[in-house]
Design an enzyme around this catalytic site. Sequence first.
Site, mmCIF file in Angstrom:
data_model
loop_
_atom_site.group_PDB
_atom_site.id
_atom_site.type_symbol
_atom_site.label_atom_id
_atom_site.label_comp_id
_atom_site.label_asym_id
_atom_site.label_seq_id
_atom_site.Cartn_x
_atom_site.Cartn_y
_atom_site.Cartn_z
ATOM 1 N N CYS A 44 0.682 -1.124 0.017
ATOM 2 C CA CYS A 44 0.082 0.029 0.119
ATOM 3 C C CYS A 44 0.728 1.308 -0.135
ATOM 4 C CB CYS A 44 -1.013 -0.183 1.139
ATOM 5 S SG CYS A 44 -1.888 1.405 1.368
ATOM 6 N N GLY A 181 -9.913 -3.657 -14.409
ATOM 7 C CA GLY A 181 -10.211 -3.645 -13.011
ATOM 8 C C GLY A 181 -9.700 -2.436 -12.723
ATOM 9 N N GLU A 202 -9.802 -5.983 -21.903
ATOM 10 C CA GLU A 202 -10.449 -6.628 -21.144
ATOM 11 C C GLU A 202 -11.224 -8.018 -21.441
ATOM 12 O OE1 GLU A 202 -11.065 -6.351 -17.458
ATOM 13 O OE2 GLU A 202 -11.976 -8.329 -18.007
ATOM 14 N N HIS A 443 -25.886 21.750 3.091
ATOM 15 C CA HIS A 443 -25.868 22.241 2.014
ATOM 16 C C HIS A 443 -24.925 23.192 1.778
ATOM 17 C CE1 HIS A 443 -28.069 23.359 -1.772
ATOM 18 N NE2 HIS A 443 -27.793 24.813 -1.288
HETATM 19 P P1 FAD Z 1 0.705 -5.665 1.868
HETATM 20 O O1 FAD Z 1 0.564 -4.463 1.791
HETATM 21 O O2 FAD Z 1 0.924 -6.717 0.449
HETATM 22 O O3 FAD Z 1 2.242 -6.383 2.540
HETATM 23 C C1 FAD Z 1 2.529 -7.510 3.046
HETATM 24 C C2 FAD Z 1 4.121 -7.140 3.421
HETATM 25 O O4 FAD Z 1 4.693 -8.495 3.780
HETATM 26 C C3 FAD Z 1 5.001 -6.732 2.054
HETATM 27 O O5 FAD Z 1 5.689 -5.497 2.558
HETATM 28 C C4 FAD Z 1 5.869 -7.929 1.987
HETATM 29 O O6 FAD Z 1 7.388 -7.333 1.588
HETATM 30 C C5 FAD Z 1 5.914 -8.581 3.418
HETATM 31 N N1 FAD Z 1 6.305 -10.046 3.283
HETATM 32 C C6 FAD Z 1 5.751 -10.852 2.417
HETATM 33 N N2 FAD Z 1 6.194 -12.308 2.876
HETATM 34 C C7 FAD Z 1 7.075 -11.990 3.852
HETATM 35 C C8 FAD Z 1 8.092 -12.755 4.538
HETATM 36 N N3 FAD Z 1 8.103 -13.988 4.331
HETATM 37 N N4 FAD Z 1 8.774 -12.208 5.394
HETATM 38 C C9 FAD Z 1 8.846 -10.903 5.778
HETATM 39 N N5 FAD Z 1 7.956 -10.029 4.979
HETATM 40 C C10 FAD Z 1 7.095 -10.560 4.208
HETATM 41 N N6 FAD Z 1 -6.018 -0.960 -1.603
HETATM 42 C C11 FAD Z 1 -6.827 0.208 -1.019
HETATM 43 O O7 FAD Z 1 -7.742 0.034 -0.120
HETATM 44 N N7 FAD Z 1 -7.028 1.453 -1.642
HETATM 45 C C12 FAD Z 1 -6.172 1.815 -2.735
HETATM 46 O O8 FAD Z 1 -6.473 2.908 -3.187
HETATM 47 C C13 FAD Z 1 -5.350 0.736 -3.200
HETATM 48 N N8 FAD Z 1 -4.546 1.070 -4.298
HETATM 49 C C14 FAD Z 1 -3.688 0.265 -4.607
HETATM 50 C C15 FAD Z 1 -2.909 0.451 -5.916
HETATM 51 C C16 FAD Z 1 -2.011 -0.386 -6.434
HETATM 52 C C17 FAD Z 1 -1.173 -0.003 -7.483
HETATM 53 C C18 FAD Z 1 -1.979 -1.624 -5.746
HETATM 54 C C19 FAD Z 1 -0.980 -2.596 -6.340
HETATM 55 C C20 FAD Z 1 -2.756 -2.097 -4.686
HETATM 56 C C21 FAD Z 1 -3.618 -0.991 -4.241
HETATM 57 N N9 FAD Z 1 -4.550 -1.622 -2.998
HETATM 58 C C22 FAD Z 1 -5.262 -0.398 -2.620
HETATM 59 C C23 FAD Z 1 -4.525 -2.706 -2.347
HETATM 60 C C24 FAD Z 1 -3.705 -2.717 -1.315
HETATM 61 O O9 FAD Z 1 -2.394 -2.099 -1.424
HETATM 62 C C25 FAD Z 1 -3.591 -3.952 -0.424
HETATM 63 O O10 FAD Z 1 -4.746 -4.532 -0.124
HETATM 64 C C26 FAD Z 1 -3.042 -3.900 0.947
HETATM 65 O O11 FAD Z 1 -1.635 -3.381 0.692
HETATM 66 C C27 FAD Z 1 -2.947 -5.226 1.691
HETATM 67 O O12 FAD Z 1 -2.336 -5.146 2.748
HETATM 68 P P2 FAD Z 1 -1.634 -6.369 3.503
HETATM 69 O O13 FAD Z 1 -1.171 -5.981 4.783
HETATM 70 O O14 FAD Z 1 -2.443 -7.736 3.319
HETATM 71 O O15 FAD Z 1 -0.171 -6.839 2.392
HETATM 72 P P1 NAD Z 2 -8.993 -6.594 -10.587
HETATM 73 O O1 NAD Z 2 -9.401 -8.084 -10.240
HETATM 74 O O2 NAD Z 2 -9.733 -5.588 -10.158
HETATM 75 O O3 NAD Z 2 -9.080 -6.686 -12.379
HETATM 76 C C1 NAD Z 2 -8.526 -7.533 -13.180
HETATM 77 C C2 NAD Z 2 -9.111 -7.458 -14.532
HETATM 78 O O4 NAD Z 2 -8.590 -8.190 -15.221
HETATM 79 C C3 NAD Z 2 -10.606 -8.204 -14.341
HETATM 80 O O5 NAD Z 2 -11.574 -7.330 -15.018
HETATM 81 C C4 NAD Z 2 -10.479 -9.502 -15.406
HETATM 82 O O6 NAD Z 2 -11.513 -9.752 -15.917
HETATM 83 C C5 NAD Z 2 -9.255 -9.111 -16.294
HETATM 84 N N1 NAD Z 2 -8.575 -10.126 -16.784
HETATM 85 C C6 NAD Z 2 -8.113 -11.140 -15.931
HETATM 86 N N2 NAD Z 2 -7.411 -11.678 -16.967
HETATM 87 C C7 NAD Z 2 -7.304 -11.099 -18.026
HETATM 88 C C8 NAD Z 2 -6.752 -11.494 -19.347
HETATM 89 N N3 NAD Z 2 -6.038 -12.541 -19.356
HETATM 90 N N4 NAD Z 2 -6.887 -10.650 -20.569
HETATM 91 C C9 NAD Z 2 -7.785 -9.510 -20.368
HETATM 92 N N5 NAD Z 2 -8.326 -9.160 -19.005
HETATM 93 C C10 NAD Z 2 -8.156 -10.038 -17.907
HETATM 94 O O7 NAD Z 2 -7.176 -6.529 -10.662
HETATM 95 P P2 NAD Z 2 -6.307 -5.553 -10.381
HETATM 96 O O8 NAD Z 2 -6.791 -4.353 -11.081
HETATM 97 O O9 NAD Z 2 -5.130 -6.059 -11.023
HETATM 98 O O10 NAD Z 2 -6.150 -5.092 -9.043
HETATM 99 C C11 NAD Z 2 -5.692 -6.183 -8.235
HETATM 100 C C12 NAD Z 2 -6.315 -5.933 -6.725
HETATM 101 O O11 NAD Z 2 -5.675 -4.575 -6.280
HETATM 102 C C13 NAD Z 2 -7.752 -5.627 -6.856
HETATM 103 O O12 NAD Z 2 -8.576 -6.786 -6.378
HETATM 104 C C14 NAD Z 2 -8.045 -4.678 -5.778
HETATM 105 O O13 NAD Z 2 -8.944 -4.828 -4.521
HETATM 106 C C15 NAD Z 2 -6.718 -4.065 -5.358
HETATM 107 N N6 NAD Z 2 -6.888 -2.621 -5.948
HETATM 108 C C16 NAD Z 2 -7.473 -1.647 -5.071
HETATM 109 C C17 NAD Z 2 -7.550 -0.446 -5.365
HETATM 110 C C18 NAD Z 2 -8.449 0.512 -4.902
HETATM 111 O O14 NAD Z 2 -9.041 0.019 -3.544
HETATM 112 N N7 NAD Z 2 -8.568 1.924 -5.264
HETATM 113 C C19 NAD Z 2 -6.603 0.098 -6.302
HETATM 114 C C20 NAD Z 2 -5.657 -0.558 -7.135
HETATM 115 C C21 NAD Z 2 -5.712 -2.147 -6.629
#
Ligand code: FAD
Ligand code: NAD
Length: 464
Positions: A44, A181, A202, A443
């Site tokens: 995150c 997505g 998609e 409002h």
């Molecule tokens: P993570 O944040 O993935 O953290 C897990 C940590 O564990 C990592 O730092 C990793 O290095 C560490 N780790 C793994 N294995 C080991 C090990 N064996 N030993 C030591 N450390 C280890 N979610 C939202 O709600 N809002 C958003 O706007 C949003 N935007 C996103 C945008 C992008 C581009 C991406 C990729 C994700 C986004 N997400 C968003 C999703 C969000 O980041 C994740 O749902 C969230 O970070 C999950 O939290 P977590 O603690 O489960 O795992």
């Molecule tokens: P997603 O599951 O949101 O979307 C993936 C999309 O890829 C789907 O629409 C699926 O049908 C499509 N897809 C799968 N296989 C495909 C293929 N072979 N060819 C074309 N399309 C294909 O996944 P994401 O966008 O990678 O995000 C991953 C996760 O990260 C999400 O579950 C989301 O919860 C989290 N995330 C959250 C936020 C947020 O909360 N604003 C922002 C970024 C990421």
Amino acid sequence: MAEHDFDVLVIGAGPGGYVAAIRAAQLGLKTACVESRETLGGTCLNVGCIPSKALLHASELYEEARSGALAKLGVKTQGVSLDLEAVHRHRNEAIDGLTAGIQFLFKKNKVEWLRGAAQLLRPDAVKVGDQVVRAKNIIIATGSSPAALANVPIDQTMIVDSTGALELAAVPEHLVVIGGGVIGLELGSVWRRLGARVTVVEYADQILPGMDGDVRAEAAKIFKRQGMTLMTGVKVAGAQVEAAGVALMLEPAAGGAATRLEADRVLVSVGRKANVEGLGLEALGLSLNAQGRLDVDHQFKTAVPGVWAIGDVIAGPMLAHKAEDEGVAVAEIIAGLPGLVNHEVIPSVVYTTPEIAGVGLTEDQAKARGAVKVGKFPMLANSRAKTNKEPEGFVKVIADAASDQVLGVWIIAHPAGTMIAQAAQAMEFGATSEDIAYTCHAHPTHSEAVKEAAMSVRGKAIHV
Ligand code: FAD
Ligand code: NAD
């Protein structure tokens, strides 16, 4: 305690793990957190929520200035140009500030950070580097990583995943996003605003899986109006990196002739997979479910006593706030308190322009459970949205036809991510649509549209 080094050892310092560690320490438990990254905060803070929002905010301001949207409000700008290096500096500053903040909170709460990758040895023992650490309770919060497509290999230069897409050194002329997505649409929007032509490919017949049908249809219209090309029902059969860019071979998902699509850069955003490699689950006899995630009960207990799991590595939406709430709950349960997460009421937000947000059931899901009443209110009729020239979107409230209890709320609006909070709170308190309709809303605010949509569940909206 004697034979244990810690009461609680958390593996992973993302929003699930770092929050669990801080809460456990606050509750008087001796706590450590193992993290293999250089900085705390997980996906995150390092490569997810925070850097993507830094880019999207900068790109929104750039587009507003460049497109003439600000000029329409009387704010004239001249010679607007993009300094992408400065945008990336801003992104890195945001990451640095927040990850350092978690380190400060660890120190403040006396959570010990064990640097390195953790490997489970026994239900109460973990190897970190050369050290074996023993803990009464182990919380697995290892999060997730981008899922890959075998025929579109990531090189983080021409073909990137979400991490690479945050760091592009130049605005691509044509960015092809595979997967419509959350990530594809958020990051695709960022690069479109910064000047790229964006095509989303998609596999399914609609973008935004899991969201309400009206929202999916309206969002697609809005993105197309903004200039994105959306190709749905299409699969990628292969990718070839060439001198000038990447050639993708596309096929209709239902089968048929292949076509070629050329891109300067390709973003693969087709979902995420749980981080379990090298974790040593087999030593504990823990296996993964069909989704490749860990099964837990409603108290986040795995099948092995003393081993817990939260966040992206278990079932449910992969969202930071879901992971955080589970982090608080699991720490409280370990401390003997009644930790709770209501998984029925977890809001989700897509941070595009406008934002898209939802909580609870979609209309189809609600109808599958019984009769519903639906109220809808267009943002065009909301005075604040109209004044701000933000007329796109609507609020939709879905209520049980008999009891009037609110089952789901869906919003497309510029501040939908902020507006959805009141819907989640109302649903957490078991509100009826009438409860929302008779709550006084300030409002002029966009949130009045939530009240009006609730009023229209029973046909009583004022401004339409
Ligand atoms: P993570 O944040 O993935 O953290 C897990 C940590 O564990 C990592 O730092 C990793 O290095 C560490 N780790 C793994 N294995 C080991 C090990 N064996 N030993 C030591 N450390 C280890 N979610 C939202 O709600 N809002 C958003 O706007 C949003 N935007 C996103 C945008 C992008 C581009 C991406 C990729 C994700 C986004 N997400 C968003 C999703 C969000 O980041 C994740 O749902 C969230 O970070 C999950 O939290 P977590 O603690 O489960 O795992
Ligand atoms: P997603 O599951 O949101 O979307 C993936 C999309 O890829 C789907 O629409 C699926 O049908 C499509 N897809 C799968 N296989 C495909 C293929 N072979 N060819 C074309 N399309 C294909 O996944 P994401 O966008 O990678 O995000 C991953 C996760 O990260 C999400 O579950 C989301 O919860 C989290 N995330 C959250 C936020 C947020 O909360 N604003 C922002 C970024 C990421």
